[in-house]
Design an enzyme around this catalytic site. Structure first.
Site: not given
Length: 388
Positions: A181, A247, A323
């Protein structure tokens, strides 16, 4: 170092021949078996690693780089939801582990992979421990690493910063592991991904002029700056690109960067993530560049909590910017007969989960599994073929 096991010396066991009464042979054999089965130190597990090989490369339409880089992740699926999801089939895995490669000239390719030597295993579940709901859990237990003696030496020197605002970890002479991401939002590549840079902390040039003029003999303050290296290629698994809106995407929030030139620093090896109960003290640790402490490398360790086959939930204090950090453990390598740190996951970040209409949050890491261990083959040259 806090959070890392120490190899303590143990007092030698009394010789069985020094006692007056004879010791039965069966007792000695049993003692030998127990000592071999139950080692006194946590060891890296030895396991067979499937082979993931690239098979076909196709050009894809050039991306538009319109997405904003995000430092957090949103998922509608909580830990119980992940555990209940059926394991992917062999053909699903081939699709999920295929990957896109973004080249520095803007070209985009997709690589299909084949998987060999893989046997699907049923997904296991564990009882869920109690959870907490904050990025900082009570007292802030993070440590800012200061001083060149620490920042420029392993393992802290293996932590890097991405120009998109995330962190990463050196896993090869030219390879950096980070979160998907940080470069791709699941639909598009983020702004700045084409000219992605990786930052290495290095000391600034010291200025001793003021010290000489004032006859002040105090040593100048140590200041650090980032030296940047461009990324040549960025590899993102299709499991993230296809699954960010559902998911399964969270399980594949990792990316591998290839640098344009070697960084000349010691890198961390990859290791298959063992069950959390096998970790020393059941603890994990990682270092990253949290955005609430600009320019500082922040280290933390904490107890690992709930886990699925692909995700590791933990209570490490962290802020956006951390992150992409490599989550690692330090365990005994029985083949090399020494302690070794290995990256066992990627810190995905602070995941917000919509549970029954109420937002809950978890700190999550994507585990390095046997199938992810080679990270889709681009870093094969840097791999250690035991997986542990």
């Amino acid at each position: 170092m806090c959070g890392e096991p120490l190899l303590r010396s143990h007092s030698p066991m009394a010789s069985p021949f020094s006692v007056l009464s004879p010791v039965p042979l069966t007792s000695l054999v049993l003692l030998l078996i127990i000592s071999q089965v139950a080692p006194s130190v946590p060891q890296w597990p030895l396991q067979r690693i499937p082979v993931v090989l690239p098979q076909m490369i196709e050009d894809r339409p050039a991306p538009n780089f319109q997405a904003d880089a995000r430092l957090d992740v949103i998922s509608p699926c909580d830990p119980e939801c992940h555990k209940k999801a059926p394991p992917p089939s062999y053909w699903d895995l081939r699709s999920i582990l295929s990957y896109e490669t973004l080249h520095s000239n803007g070209r985009l390719t997709e690589t299909a992979v084949g998987i060999y030597g893989y046997t699907a295993r049923p997904q296991t579940t564990q009882a869920a421990p109690s959870r907490r709901k904050r990025q900082i859990f009570g007292h802030d237990s993070r440590f800012s690493i200061v001083g060149q003696d620490y920042l420029l030496n392993y393992p802290f020197s293996a932590a890097v910063k991405l120009s998109t605002g995330c962190s990463g970890t050196l896993v090869g002479d030219r390879h950096v592991l980070t979160a998907a991401h940080c470069v791709h939002d699941g639909k598009n590549y983020v702004k700045g991904a084409q000219k992605l840079r990786v930052g290495f902390l290095k000391p600034k040039q010291r200025d001793n002029t003021a010290t000489n003029e004032t006859n002040d003999h105090r040593p100048p303050t140590e200041k650090m700056k980032f030296q940047w290296i461009r990324a040549k290629r960025t590899h993102v698994p299709k499991g993230w690109i296809k699954g960010n809106a559902n998911d399964i995407g969270m399980d594949y929030d990792y990316a591998l960067l290839e640098l344009k030139k070697a960084h000349k620093r010691r890198h961390m090896k990859l290791g298959v993530s063992p069950p959390s109960k096998q970790l020393p003290g059941r603890r994990v640790q990682f270092s990253g560049y949290d955005n609430d402490r600009p320019g500082q490398l922040v280290y933390r360790f904490c107890r690992a909590g709930e886990e699925t086959s692909d995700l590791l939930y933990q209570h490490c204090d962290a802020q956006p910017g951390a992150s992409g950090s490599g989550v690692y453990a330090r365990m005994w390598d029985r083949r090399k007969r020494r302690w070794e740190r290995k990256v066992i996951g990627v810190f995905s970040g602070h995941q917000w989960v919509d549970r029954d209409g109420a937002a809950q949050d978890f700190n999550v890491a994507v585990r390095v599994t046997p199938l992810k261990w080679l990270l889709n083959a681009p870093s094969r040259a840097q791999a250690d073929t035991t997986g542990g």
